[in-house]
Design a protein around this motif. Structure first.
Motif, PDB file in Angstrom:
ATOM      1  N   GLU A 239     102.995 -50.697 -39.465  1.00  0.00           N
ATOM      2  CA  GLU A 239     102.006 -50.435 -38.495  1.00  0.00           C
ATOM      3  C   GLU A 239     102.318 -51.954 -37.523  1.00  0.00           C
ATOM      4  O   GLU A 239     102.270 -51.713 -36.293  1.00  0.00           O
ATOM      5  N   ASP A 240     102.275 -53.130 -38.013  1.00  0.00           N
ATOM      6  CA  ASP A 240     102.536 -54.322 -37.405  1.00  0.00           C
ATOM      7  C   ASP A 240     103.769 -54.273 -36.514  1.00  0.00           C
ATOM      8  O   ASP A 240     103.721 -54.806 -35.576  1.00  0.00           O
ATOM      9  N   PHE A 241     104.867 -53.736 -37.193  1.00  0.00           N
ATOM     10  CA  PHE A 241     106.197 -53.723 -36.520  1.00  0.00           C
ATOM     11  C   PHE A 241     106.030 -53.071 -35.140  1.00  0.00           C
ATOM     12  O   PHE A 241     106.447 -53.251 -34.262  1.00  0.00           O
ATOM     13  N   VAL A 242     105.290 -51.723 -35.452  1.00  0.00           N
ATOM     14  CA  VAL A 242     105.375 -50.862 -34.342  1.00  0.00           C
ATOM     15  C   VAL A 242     104.670 -51.073 -33.133  1.00  0.00           C
ATOM     16  O   VAL A 242     105.037 -51.228 -32.053  1.00  0.00           O
ATOM     17  N   ALA A 243     103.414 -51.876 -33.354  1.00  0.00           N
ATOM     18  CA  ALA A 243     102.519 -52.167 -32.279  1.00  0.00           C
ATOM     19  C   ALA A 243     103.284 -53.444 -31.551  1.00  0.00           C
ATOM     20  O   ALA A 243     103.515 -53.574 -30.421  1.00  0.00           O
ATOM     21  N   GLY A 244     103.782 -54.148 -32.262  1.00  0.00           N
ATOM     22  CA  GLY A 244     104.343 -55.378 -31.660  1.00  0.00           C
ATOM     23  C   GLY A 244     105.810 -55.145 -31.078  1.00  0.00           C
ATOM     24  O   GLY A 244     106.185 -55.448 -29.829  1.00  0.00           O
ATOM     25  N   HIS A 245     106.411 -54.093 -31.678  1.00  0.00           N
ATOM     26  CA  HIS A 245     107.812 -53.864 -30.877  1.00  0.00           C
ATOM     27  C   HIS A 245     107.428 -53.079 -29.600  1.00  0.00           C
ATOM     28  O   HIS A 245     108.171 -53.500 -28.634  1.00  0.00           O
ATOM     29  N   PHE A 246     106.609 -52.171 -29.600  1.00  0.00           N
ATOM     30  CA  PHE A 246     106.348 -51.573 -28.220  1.00  0.00           C
ATOM     31  C   PHE A 246     105.463 -52.567 -27.302  1.00  0.00           C
ATOM     32  O   PHE A 246     105.742 -52.325 -26.122  1.00  0.00           O
ATOM     33  N   ARG A 247     104.653 -53.169 -27.722  1.00  0.00           N
ATOM     34  CA  ARG A 247     104.199 -54.670 -26.843  1.00  0.00           C
ATOM     35  C   ARG A 247     105.068 -55.405 -26.331  1.00  0.00           C
ATOM     36  O   ARG A 247     105.131 -55.769 -25.113  1.00  0.00           O
ATOM     37  N   ASN A 248     106.509 -55.648 -26.847  1.00  0.00           N
ATOM     38  CA  ASN A 248     107.353 -56.419 -26.672  1.00  0.00           C
ATOM     39  C   ASN A 248     108.380 -55.822 -25.627  1.00  0.00           C
ATOM     40  O   ASN A 248     109.032 -56.222 -24.666  1.00  0.00           O
ATOM     41  N   LYS A 249     108.752 -54.519 -26.060  1.00  0.00           N
ATOM     42  CA  LYS A 249     109.725 -53.671 -25.302  1.00  0.00           C
ATOM     43  C   LYS A 249     109.006 -52.743 -24.184  1.00  0.00           C
ATOM     44  O   LYS A 249     109.623 -51.997 -23.614  1.00  0.00           O
ATOM     45  N   ALA A 250     107.724 -52.787 -23.986  1.00  0.00           N
ATOM     46  CA  ALA A 250     107.310 -51.823 -22.764  1.00  0.00           C
ATOM     47  C   ALA A 250     107.684 -52.200 -21.810  1.00  0.00           C
ATOM     48  O   ALA A 250     108.165 -50.958 -20.724  1.00  0.00           O
ATOM     49  N   HIS A 251     107.879 -53.124 -21.132  1.00  0.00           N
ATOM     50  CA  HIS A 251     108.497 -53.450 -19.794  1.00  0.00           C
ATOM     51  C   HIS A 251     109.902 -52.979 -19.813  1.00  0.00           C
ATOM     52  O   HIS A 251     110.136 -52.139 -18.809  1.00  0.00           O
ATOM     53  N   ALA A 252     110.502 -53.000 -20.666  1.00  0.00           N
ATOM     54  CA  ALA A 252     112.063 -52.562 -20.661  1.00  0.00           C
ATOM     55  C   ALA A 252     111.984 -51.007 -20.609  1.00  0.00           C
ATOM     56  O   ALA A 252     112.913 -50.641 -20.002  1.00  0.00           O
ATOM     57  N   ILE A 253     111.229 -50.618 -21.507  1.00  0.00           N
ATOM     58  CA  ILE A 253     111.163 -49.011 -21.259  1.00  0.00           C
ATOM     59  C   ILE A 253     110.674 -48.393 -20.048  1.00  0.00           C
ATOM     60  O   ILE A 253     111.390 -47.537 -19.786  1.00  0.00           O
ATOM     61  N   LEU A 254     109.540 -49.231 -19.541  1.00  0.00           N
ATOM     62  CA  LEU A 254     109.286 -48.355 -18.249  1.00  0.00           C
ATOM     63  C   LEU A 254     110.249 -48.814 -17.075  1.00  0.00           C
ATOM     64  O   LEU A 254     110.344 -47.801 -16.256  1.00  0.00           O
ATOM     65  N   VAL A 255     110.924 -49.920 -17.208  1.00  0.00           N
ATOM     66  CA  VAL A 255     112.036 -49.943 -15.953  1.00  0.00           C
ATOM     67  C   VAL A 255     112.873 -49.086 -16.264  1.00  0.00           C
ATOM     68  O   VAL A 255     113.468 -48.496 -15.243  1.00  0.00           O
ATOM     69  N   ASN A 256     113.549 -48.976 -17.398  1.00  0.00           N
ATOM     70  CA  ASN A 256     114.727 -47.841 -17.756  1.00  0.00           C
ATOM     71  C   ASN A 256     114.270 -46.545 -17.308  1.00  0.00           C
ATOM     72  O   ASN A 256     114.871 -45.590 -16.715  1.00  0.00           O
ATOM     73  N   PHE A 257     112.810 -46.065 -17.735  1.00  0.00           N
ATOM     74  CA  PHE A 257     112.347 -44.825 -17.305  1.00  0.00           C
ATOM     75  C   PHE A 257     112.333 -44.620 -15.616  1.00  0.00           C
ATOM     76  O   PHE A 257     112.927 -43.626 -15.225  1.00  0.00           O
ATOM     77  N   MET A 258     111.943 -45.748 -14.934  1.00  0.00           N
ATOM     78  CA  MET A 258     111.949 -45.544 -13.677  1.00  0.00           C
ATOM     79  C   MET A 258     113.172 -45.605 -12.851  1.00  0.00           C
ATOM     80  O   MET A 258     113.290 -44.843 -11.817  1.00  0.00           O
ATOM     81  N   ALA A 259     114.301 -46.333 -13.608  1.00  0.00           N
ATOM     82  CA  ALA A 259     115.591 -45.965 -13.063  1.00  0.00           C
ATOM     83  C   ALA A 259     116.280 -44.682 -13.052  1.00  0.00           C
ATOM     84  O   ALA A 259     117.265 -44.548 -12.433  1.00  0.00           O
TER      85      ALA A 259
END
Length: 327
Positions: A239-259
């Motif tokens: 649980e801690d890993f999932v929450a922290g991972h997506f909190r830290n990688k959210a920007h990269a995921i959204l930028v890649n999605f928009m691209a």
């Protein structure tokens, strides 16, 4: 640091510099180790009721697994995390992070692992927590018509099953397995290399004559839906890993999605859904929404007439309406 123990930091991302808060979620994520031995397996482990061992049973197998614990503790790459269980040596849970530059980038792929009593002569069984996304059926690797036998180096055999709180796939290596070269680390690395590491660059054509970007968008959308499901119901012990991972990688995921976005409503809906889920998880994402708006077609004016009014009721309707898709 404020009185509640929160630390404010500056981070530069696409769209400018933003302030982020380091709270307990972030602290627990930073303390999350790549490998750790815990006392008991979680109740949602797919194999928790399988192969319950008796004291002293198959000591050679237990010795081999414990040796692999030491190997995992020192040799895991940065994109694999594993939990082993002292009371059930024959069980593990692992997560593989999707490689950058692929449609699976920053996705989390969870596997429950069961070691038979004859391990390592016989390979382990794996249960893949699909969260609605069977990456093997979309893999560019050779797949049989039934999508049950993937022609990889290990020939993983995947059978759809239910378990662990949802639908998943049991898989087991069927070829090229044999000690001493084969072990659980080599198997996990092979899964990433064979199924998640799509080497064909964007713009190539596949065997069906379809343009690669179309397949890439399909895979990316399915993977993002799986991210949302994983955040909503993360596997226990992670649980801690999932929450922290997506909190830290959210920007990269959204930028890649928009691209890779096209002008379809489905992709816009999913983008806003991701944005809202990531914000609920603690990441500031509004600058991505503003960047997204700039890419949309200009507003069109549409007239609506009410028979009871003397004058037509006119208002501007944009192709994209934020409030319509708030989740």
């Amino acid at each position: 640091m404020d009185n509640d123990g929160f630390v404010a930091t500056k981070k530069t991302v696409a769209g400018g510099e933003i302030e982020e808060i380091i709270d307990e979620v972030e602290k627990r994520y930073r303390r999350f180790r790549k490998f750790e031995r815990v006392s008991y397996p979680p109740a949602d482990h797919h194999f928790v009721g399988t192969g319950i061992r008796r004291n002293g049973e198959q000591p050679a197998t237990e010795k081999k697994i414990i040796e692999e614990w030491d190997m995992l503790n020192t040799n895991l790459p940065d994109w694999i995390y594993v939990r082993a269980y002292e009371s059930r040596i024959n069980l593990m849970r692992a997560v593989i992070i999707g490689p950058p530059g692929t449609p699976y980038s920053q996705g989390l792929f969870f596997f429950d692992i069961f070691f038979p009593r004859t391990y390592p002569a016989r390979p382990p069984k794996l249960f893949y927590h699909s969260h609605g996304f069977d990456f093997t059926s979309h893999s560019p690797r050779k797949v049989s018509s039934s999508s049950s036998l993937v022609d990889s180096w290990y020939g993983l055999h995947l059978m759809p099953v239910r378990g662990g709180g949802g639908r998943g796939y049991e898989c087991q290596p069927r070829k090229n397995w044999g000690p001493p070269k084969s072990n659980i680390l080599f198997l996990l690395v092979s899964i990433r290399d064979w199924f998640l590491n799509i080497a064909k660059p964007c713009g190539d054509y596949d065997n069906d004559g379809l343009v690669e970007p179309r397949r890439r968008r399909t895979l990316m959308m399915l993977g993002c839906e799986a991210m949302i499901q994983t955040l909503a119901k993360p596997p226990w012990d992670f649980e801690d890993f999932v929450a922290g991972h997506f909190r830290n990688k959210a920007h990269a995921i959204l930028v890649n999605f928009m691209a890779h976005m096209d002008q379809t409503e489905d992709m816009s809906r999913l983008f806003l859904k991701l944005l809202n889920v990531f914000e609920a998880n603690g990441t500031y994402c509004q600058h991505h929404y503003l960047a997204h708006l700039k890419k949309q077609p200009k507003a069109k004016t549409v007239s609506y007439e009410d028979d009871d009014d003397e004058e037509p009721n006119r208002f501007a309707m944009t192709w994209f309406n934020m409030t319509k898709y708030r989740f």
